[in-house]
Design a protein around this motif. Structure first.
Motif, PDB file in Angstrom:
ATOM      1  N   ALA A   1      -5.465 -59.491 -32.197  1.00 36.03           N
ATOM      2  CA  ALA A   1      -5.599 -59.117 -33.609  1.00 36.03           C
ATOM      3  C   ALA A   1      -5.645 -60.361 -34.493  1.00 36.03           C
ATOM      4  O   ALA A   1      -6.444 -60.437 -35.435  1.00 36.03           O
ATOM      5  CB  ALA A   1      -4.440 -58.212 -34.023  1.00 36.03           C
TER       6      ALA A   1
ATOM      7  N   GLY B   1      -9.065 -62.120 -33.940  1.00 36.35           N
ATOM      8  CA  GLY B   1     -10.116 -61.345 -34.593  1.00 36.35           C
ATOM      9  C   GLY B   1     -10.080 -61.509 -36.103  1.00 36.35           C
ATOM     10  O   GLY B   1     -11.120 -61.678 -36.751  1.00 36.35           O
ATOM     11  N   GLY B   2      -8.890 -61.455 -36.677  1.00 34.61           N
ATOM     12  CA  GLY B   2      -8.751 -61.658 -38.120  1.00 34.61           C
ATOM     13  C   GLY B   2      -9.175 -63.046 -38.546  1.00 34.61           C
ATOM     14  O   GLY B   2      -9.828 -63.223 -39.578  1.00 34.61           O
TER      15      GLY B   2
ATOM     16  N   GLY C   1      -8.587 -53.212 -39.060  1.00 35.95           N
ATOM     17  CA  GLY C   1      -9.001 -53.614 -37.715  1.00 35.95           C
ATOM     18  C   GLY C   1      -7.876 -54.252 -36.928  1.00 35.95           C
ATOM     19  O   GLY C   1      -7.706 -53.983 -35.734  1.00 35.95           O
ATOM     20  N   MET C   2      -7.099 -55.092 -37.585  1.00 35.18           N
ATOM     21  CA  MET C   2      -5.961 -55.716 -36.908  1.00 35.18           C
ATOM     22  C   MET C   2      -4.909 -54.680 -36.524  1.00 35.18           C
ATOM     23  O   MET C   2      -4.322 -54.753 -35.442  1.00 35.18           O
ATOM     24  CB  MET C   2      -5.361 -56.813 -37.795  1.00 35.18           C
TER      25      MET C   2
ATOM     26  N   SER D   1      -6.207 -52.764 -33.582  1.00 31.93           N
ATOM     27  CA  SER D   1      -6.095 -53.588 -32.388  1.00 31.93           C
ATOM     28  C   SER D   1      -4.673 -53.560 -31.830  1.00 31.93           C
ATOM     29  O   SER D   1      -4.474 -53.419 -30.624  1.00 31.93           O
ATOM     30  CB  SER D   1      -6.501 -55.024 -32.696  1.00 31.93           C
TER      31      SER D   1
ATOM     32  N   THR E   1      -9.326 -58.759 -29.779  1.00 30.91           N
ATOM     33  CA  THR E   1     -10.298 -59.387 -30.682  1.00 30.91           C
ATOM     34  C   THR E   1     -11.504 -58.485 -30.883  1.00 30.91           C
ATOM     35  O   THR E   1     -11.966 -58.296 -32.017  1.00 30.91           O
ATOM     36  CB  THR E   1     -10.744 -60.747 -30.113  1.00 30.91           C
TER      37      THR E   1
ATOM     38  N   THR F   1     -10.571 -55.527 -33.119  1.00 32.46           N
ATOM     39  CA  THR F   1     -10.440 -55.947 -34.517  1.00 32.46           C
ATOM     40  C   THR F   1     -11.807 -56.114 -35.172  1.00 32.46           C
ATOM     41  O   THR F   1     -12.065 -55.586 -36.264  1.00 32.46           O
ATOM     42  CB  THR F   1      -9.663 -57.272 -34.620  1.00 32.46           C
TER      43      THR F   1
END
Length: 102
Positions: free
Chosen positions: A12, A15-16, A34-35, A38, A65, A68
């Protein structure tokens, strides 16, 4: 066990970070959702005994990832950036005031 726990959140975070660096017109809300998604997926993967034995901990970061980024890009049309909202409403931005020179 420590690496598996770290893998829950590292996907997460990565990805962020990738979205913040490379997605300049994006909003914060889809990234946060999204996080969160995830983290929820990774907790489900970690608590499911059948999947836990098949997915080794180094894959947790990649899976997190991808979740996210996928969720954030899927939700992006629901949360347009402020410049896109200004363009769609036809409003013009006020010109910036000239800087005063001392």
């Amino acid at each position: 066990a420590a690496f598996a726990l770290r893998g829950l959140t590292s996907g997460a975070l990565l990805g962020g970070l990738l979205l913040a660096v490379f997605w300049k017109k994006g909003r914060g809300v889809p990234v946060i959702v999204g996080m969160t998604a995830s983290l929820a997926v990774m907790i489900l993967l970690n608590t499911n005994t059948l999947l836990k034995e098949k997915i080794f901990w180094p894959w947790f970061t990649l899976i997190g990832t991808l979740v996210t980024i996928t969720v954030a890009l899927f939700l992006a049309p629901l949360f347009p950036s402020s410049t896109e909202m200004d363009r769609s409403s036809g409003k013009r931005e006020a010109p910036a005031a000239p800087a005063s020179v001392p």
